[in-house]
Structure formats: C-alpha cells, structure tokens
Design an enzyme around this catalytic site. Structure first.
Site, PDB file in Angstrom:
ATOM      1  N   PRO A 149       0.827  -1.216   0.000  1.00 34.26           N
ATOM      2  CA  PRO A 149       0.000   0.000   0.000  1.00 34.26           C
ATOM      3  C   PRO A 149       0.858   1.261   0.000  1.00 34.26           C
ATOM      4  CG  PRO A 149       0.062  -0.939   2.206  1.00 34.26           C
ATOM      5  CD  PRO A 149       0.815  -1.896   1.299  1.00 34.26           C
ATOM      6  N   SER A 205       3.343  -3.877  -6.667  1.00 32.54           N
ATOM      7  CA  SER A 205       4.278  -3.066  -5.897  1.00 32.54           C
ATOM      8  C   SER A 205       5.395  -2.623  -6.819  1.00 32.54           C
ATOM      9  CB  SER A 205       4.896  -3.896  -4.774  1.00 32.54           C
ATOM     10  OG  SER A 205       5.875  -4.763  -5.322  1.00 32.54           O
ATOM     11  N   ASP A 207       9.823  -2.902  -6.975  1.00 32.65           N
ATOM     12  CA  ASP A 207      10.701  -4.068  -6.886  1.00 32.65           C
ATOM     13  C   ASP A 207      10.884  -4.559  -5.449  1.00 32.65           C
ATOM     14  OD1 ASP A 207      11.362  -4.332  -9.719  1.00 32.65           O
ATOM     15  OD2 ASP A 207      12.239  -2.345  -9.461  1.00 32.65           O
ATOM     16  N   GLY A 208      10.597  -3.689  -4.474  1.00 27.50           N
ATOM     17  CA  GLY A 208      10.825  -4.044  -3.072  1.00 27.50           C
ATOM     18  C   GLY A 208      10.028  -5.257  -2.604  1.00 27.50           C
ATOM     19  N   SER A 238       7.600   2.993  -7.306  1.00 32.11           N
ATOM     20  CA  SER A 238       8.258   4.005  -8.140  1.00 32.11           C
ATOM     21  C   SER A 238       9.360   3.372  -8.980  1.00 32.11           C
ATOM     22  CB  SER A 238       8.778   5.171  -7.307  1.00 32.11           C
ATOM     23  OG  SER A 238       9.269   4.744  -6.074  1.00 32.11           O
ATOM     24  N   GLY A 239       9.908   2.235  -8.537  1.00 32.94           N
ATOM     25  CA  GLY A 239      10.850   1.503  -9.384  1.00 32.94           C
ATOM     26  C   GLY A 239      10.196   0.185  -9.761  1.00 32.94           C
ATOM     27  N   ARG A 308       9.254  10.628  -2.808  1.00 33.54           N
ATOM     28  CA  ARG A 308       8.427   9.505  -3.245  1.00 33.54           C
ATOM     29  C   ARG A 308       7.148   9.949  -3.975  1.00 33.54           C
ATOM     30  NH1 ARG A 308       7.865   4.192  -2.178  1.00 33.54           N
ATOM     31  NH2 ARG A 308       9.936   4.119  -1.290  1.00 33.54           N
ATOM     32  N   ARG A 314      11.302  11.169  -9.009  1.00 32.80           N
ATOM     33  CA  ARG A 314      12.148  11.362  -7.834  1.00 32.80           C
ATOM     34  C   ARG A 314      13.607  11.039  -8.137  1.00 32.80           C
ATOM     35  NH1 ARG A 314      13.218   6.629  -4.166  1.00 32.80           N
ATOM     36  NH2 ARG A 314      11.849   4.911  -4.691  1.00 32.80           N
ATOM     37  N   GLU A 468      16.755  -1.622  -2.433  1.00 29.94           N
ATOM     38  CA  GLU A 468      16.547  -1.470  -0.986  1.00 29.94           C
ATOM     39  C   GLU A 468      17.894  -1.332  -0.307  1.00 29.94           C
ATOM     40  OE1 GLU A 468      13.380  -1.406   0.125  1.00 29.94           O
ATOM     41  OE2 GLU A 468      12.818  -1.726  -1.969  1.00 29.94           O
TER      42      GLU A 468
HETATM   43  P1  ADP Z   1       8.900   1.617  -4.432  1.00 30.39           P
HETATM   44  O1  ADP Z   1       9.240   1.162  -5.814  1.00 30.39           O
HETATM   45  O2  ADP Z   1       8.011   2.799  -4.452  1.00 30.39           O
HETATM   46  O3  ADP Z   1      10.093   1.757  -3.565  1.00 30.39           O
HETATM   47  P2  ADP Z   1       8.384  -0.990  -3.300  1.00 30.39           P
HETATM   48  O4  ADP Z   1       7.282  -1.925  -3.596  1.00 30.39           O
HETATM   49  O5  ADP Z   1       9.720  -1.301  -3.843  1.00 30.39           O
HETATM   50  O6  ADP Z   1       7.990   0.471  -3.779  1.00 30.39           O
HETATM   51  O7  ADP Z   1       8.416  -0.905  -1.731  1.00 30.39           O
HETATM   52  C1  ADP Z   1       9.236  -0.084  -0.966  1.00 30.39           C
HETATM   53  C2  ADP Z   1       9.491  -0.735   0.378  1.00 30.39           C
HETATM   54  O8  ADP Z   1       8.316  -0.862   1.140  1.00 30.39           O
HETATM   55  C3  ADP Z   1      10.057  -2.143   0.285  1.00 30.39           C
HETATM   56  O9  ADP Z   1      11.175  -2.250   1.124  1.00 30.39           O
HETATM   57  C4  ADP Z   1       8.933  -2.994   0.830  1.00 30.39           C
HETATM   58  O10 ADP Z   1       9.407  -4.182   1.393  1.00 30.39           O
HETATM   59  C5  ADP Z   1       8.385  -2.071   1.884  1.00 30.39           C
HETATM   60  N1  ADP Z   1       7.055  -2.386   2.412  1.00 30.39           N
HETATM   61  C6  ADP Z   1       6.298  -3.478   2.185  1.00 30.39           C
HETATM   62  N2  ADP Z   1       5.100  -3.369   2.812  1.00 30.39           N
HETATM   63  C7  ADP Z   1       5.106  -2.174   3.439  1.00 30.39           C
HETATM   64  C8  ADP Z   1       4.142  -1.489   4.237  1.00 30.39           C
HETATM   65  N3  ADP Z   1       2.936  -2.001   4.491  1.00 30.39           N
HETATM   66  N4  ADP Z   1       4.489  -0.263   4.701  1.00 30.39           N
HETATM   67  C9  ADP Z   1       5.678   0.284   4.426  1.00 30.39           C
HETATM   68  N5  ADP Z   1       6.617  -0.315   3.673  1.00 30.39           N
HETATM   69  C10 ADP Z   1       6.349  -1.539   3.182  1.00 30.39           C
END
Ligand code: ADP
Ligand code: MG
Length: 493
Positions: A149, A205, A207-208, A238-239, A308, A314, A468
C-alpha cells in the site's frame, strides 16, 4: 476483430472444433460461428465469405456464459472479452491494447437450460485453447495477490481494485488479496504460503515487494519447489524494473497504461525462467533478482525516498542533488568474467517439484568473504563514482539497464565509473540511463560476470540490493541461472 483473407466457410466447417448458428449483439442476422484452433470466425448466414470476421484467440482473455435480462428470453449468451492491439493510421498494429466485447446469443432451443449447456460447451472449448499449454499449471488453482500500500505514490490498492481486479475477473482467475502491513510481512507470508492451494503469486508493488517474496520463498525448507512458483508483476511502485524488463522481453508495452497491460499479460501468461543472484555479507545471506548499487545511483535511489510523491521523477530530482556534491567511493571491485574458464555451476536445483528439504543452492564460484578472491577473478581497486550490478534490461520504466540482458542469460552485468570522471561525464551518464547510451561513454567500464565482490573501504555509506538499502560493508554474490519463474507472454505473432 478484423477482415482477413476470405476463406470458404464451408471448407473450414470440417476443420472446426465447434460450429453453430448464433445471434450477435448489435446485429439482427443469425451468424454462422466457427471455433478453430487459433481463432473464432463468424459471418452472417448466407453472406459472402468476404464478410467473415476473425477473433484471434490470442486476443481473448476470458469467456463467460450469461442469461438474458428477462425471463422471456430463453437464449444463453456467450460473452468474449478481447483486448486486441490498436491500429495506427496506416493499419499496422500499435503497442496499446483496447478492450472489446463480443456477445453471441445461443437460441437453438426454446429451453434456456439447454442453450446454457451449449454455451458452457463453447466456453470450455475456448478456455481450453485460448491459453498456451505451458500455462496450465499456474492457472489450475488460486492466485495469491500481495499489494504494497505504500509503494510508489501509495495508490496500489486502489489501482488494483479499479484497473487490475476487473481484468482478472473477466479472465475468471480466482485470487485472494493480502495487503502488506509492514516491511517484512510479505517475506513471512511467502515463507508459509500453502503452495498446494496457491499456484501463483501476483505482486502489486515496486521491486521491493518482489524482493520480499523471493527471499521468503528461498528460505523455505522446500525452496527448490517454492521458487518455481510463477510470480506475476503489476507495477505499483516508483521503481518497477522487473515488470518493465519482462514486458520488454515479450514485446508488450510498459509505457502506455502499464497496470492494464501488465494485468492483460497475466491473463495470457506462461511461466519463464528468471536468473536470481545469491548474495552474502558478513551478517546475512539474501537473494536478489535485479541489482546491487554502490555509489551515485544507490545514493540517488535511497536519498530520493523523500521525493516519493513524485513517482519515478524522484530519481531525476535526486540525481541533480547528488551531482552538485559529487562523492567518491574508495574500495575494491572484483569479478569473475563471464568468459573465464571455470567449471559450470553444479546446480543443486532441478525442474522436479520436489517437496523435500534440500540444502541451499550451490554457490561454488565463491570463496569465504574473509579470503582473497580466486586468481581467475579480475580486481579493480581505487576511487569510484558509481559501481552498479544489473541483471535485467531495464532499471525502471524510464531507465535502461543492460539493453541486451535477458531474463535468463545466466549473467549479471557490472558497470562502473571511476573517480576522476568529469562532472559533465557523470551528468551524461545519469541522463543517458533513459536512452541506454549510458554504457557508451569512455568513462563507463563494463563486464558481464558470473560472480563478484564489492569491498568498500569507508565505514559508512549506501549499498542497495534490488533498490533497498542494506547494511554497508563487503558483499559478494553469484548468479543462480534460471532459478526463479516470472509470468511472461508468448510474443504475439
Ligand atoms: P517503491 O518502488 O516505491 O520503492 P516498493 O514496492 O519497492 O515500492 O516498496 C518499498 C518498500 O516498502 C520495500 O522495502 C517494501 O518491502 C516495503 N514495504 C512493504 N510493505 C510495506 C508497508 N505495508 N508499509 C511500508 N513499507 C512496506
Ligand atoms: Mg541475467
């Protein structure tokens, strides 16, 4: 739908899997409808064959049987959801797919249930051939959908509800949704997931969360089977590098309405192999699929977190900030070149779906981090502006990684810029990530490798794995060729 070379309907009737005379929504005439192995053809009864219309089954994502709106209507309706590519002014197909619905009315009987039975036969037959045979297993059970989310601009849940869920519903895919509650939640879910119940994991999501799923699967006692679970990728961060790379590999668009096209890809997907990367640091082991960053790109990735809300922009804003106060990073980069003659990895994994507990995958190219690297490795020592290791063709929707990288080429690619490169060259390097020209600069060195080690000399800094941040310090790893599976699509003919 389109007009193709006219064929004699009568000559094709004998080749048809099914044929029938149905009404067509929007037309008063009864139509002759043929189900062939790769398409559905239909034309008004008695019309010239030049009036034949063709629906390629490759464009059909779902088919449903419905009842008319009144009880007096005894027809059963066969509804086809199709998403053909659009056409340019010159008639050639564009990358963007548009939704279209075709409804046939089956009314040969006066009894609704009999018509419905016929419609069900058609539905079963179309469903049996509209997807490649290779996809049978992952369409056989429920899909686990996990959503971050907080990924990207924090809109993933709504995006799923409004743009992805409806497409999965049209395709009749059974799924359950879990929204991630915090960092690490989905690693735990993947570690425990009942793989007899769930046949695929769809990740909404950036890549995280993909990184979380892969690490959850790889730390199971049955990792060998678990890591073969096909992962579906919907961009929600975002990635979205892996999702973009998968789409690029199969020729589907990731620059126009990416979530919709990613959802469409899932409905027609086949599992394809994905290289993973085993990693070790003094304190932990992990698995990656995308990148290791040290230096300016890693700094931008992490320091731009505060922007973000800008989405992918960003990275540009963060890049400009970093250029002003350009930093150097001192240390050693070592790698085993792809063409070095070392014995091939004796993979401990195979394609059998073994459920028994297995030792970890073989990482026989590595020696302990505390020992010097083997003599077959190349060692580069000194100051760096950036060291980056990438496994995929894209580093994001608007950033190219290694243009020629394949999802399963068994290689990762190191590219680095040494200290001493002028600021203008670093600026071009960053800007050219958008076009893929970043590797062409005289200041950028590159190597295709199978194993590598990074040893920063400073105590503090930023090191990223799949975007990450991880604890700063030495890190080494090796490619695990084709260990994972992602959902891709057979390129459209
Ligand atoms: P972005 O591409 O925007 O960075 P990601 O899906 O890669 O988005 O997620 C960013 C980070 O958020 C990752 O480290 C992920 O594991 C972590 N994450 C997962 N669930 C949650 C949550 N409920 N709240 C905050 N961070 C979370
Ligand atoms: Mg690779």
């Amino acid at each position: 739908m389109e007009h193709r070379n006219p064929v004699s309907a009568t000559s094709e009737t004998s080749e048809a899997i099914l044929c029938g005379n149905f009404s067509l929504s929007g037309s008063r005439k009864l139509h002759e409808v043929l189900l062939l192995t790769a398409c559905i053809k239909y034309l008004p009864l008695g019309a010239r064959t030049s009036k034949t219309k063709v629906i390629p089954l490759d464009d059909v994502i779902g088919v449903q049987c419905m009842k008319g709106s009144t009880n007096a209507d005894t027809k059963a309706y066969l509804t086809l959801y199709l998403y053909p590519r659009g056409r340019s002014l010159t008639g050639s197909p564009t990358a963007v797919r548009h939704r279209s619905v075709v409804v046939f009315g089956l009314g040969s009987s006066h009894v609704f249930t009999e018509n419905l039975e016929t419609a069900h036969v058609w539905r079963q037959a179309i469903r049996g051939i509209m997807r490649p045979i290779a996809s049978r297993r992952h369409f056989s059970a429920v899909w686990m959908v996990v959503i971050n989310p907080s990924g990207g601009q924090g809109k993933a849940v709504r995006m799923f509800q409004e743009r992805v869920g409806p497409i999965l519903a049209e395709a009749d895919i059974a799924f359950e949704v879990v929204v991630s509650e915090k960092l690490g939640h989905i690693t735990g879910l993947a570690r425990k997931l009942d793989l007899d119940k769930y046949s695929a994991i769809v990740i909404i999501s950036g890549d995280g969360l993909i990184h979380e799923v892969i690490n959850g699967l790889m730390t199971r006692p049955d990792w060998n089977r678990a890591i073969q679970t096909p992962l579906g990728l919907i961009p929600g961060g975002s990635g979205n590098a892996l999702a973009a790379s998968v789409h690029e590999a199969c020729g589907e668009t990731f620059t126009h309405d990416f979530p919709k096209h990613a959802a469409l890809l899932l409905t027609k997907s086949i599992p394809v192999p994905l290289d993973l990367i085993y990693l070790e640091t003094p304190s932990e082991e992990r698995y990656a699929f995308l990148s290791i960053g040290w230096g300016i790109i890693a700094d931008i990735d992490i320091e731009s977190e505060k922007f973000r809300v800008l989405g992918e922009t960003r990275f540009t804003v963060g890049g400009l900030q970093r250029l002003v106060g350009l930093r150097l990073y001192n240390g050693t980069l070592s790698y085993l070149p792809a063409d070095a003659s070392t014995p091939a990895t004796t993979a401990l994994y195979d394609d059998s779906l073994s459920t028994q507990s297995l030792p970890k995958p073989a990482t026989d190219l590595l020696v302990p981090l505390s020992s010097p690297v083997p003599t077959s490795w190349t060692v580069v020592d000194g100051d760096f502006v950036s060291v980056y290791l990438a496994s995929t063709s894209r580093l994001g929707v608007s950033n190219v990684g290694i243009p020629w990288a394949k999802l399963d080429d068994g290689l990762v690619y190191l590219f680095w810029v040494r200290g001493g490169a002028p600021k203008s060259a670093v600026a071009s390097f960053l800007l050219n990530l958008g076009s893929g020209d970043h590797l062409k600069s005289q200041y950028v060195e590159m190597a295709a490798v199978r194993a590598f080690r990074l040893e920063p000399r400073e105590k503090d800094g930023i090191l990223t794995v799949d975007g990450e941040r991880i604890q700063y310090g030495p890190i080494q790893g090796q490619v695990l060729p084709s260990l994972g599976r992602v959902m891709s699509r057979q390129p459209t003919a």
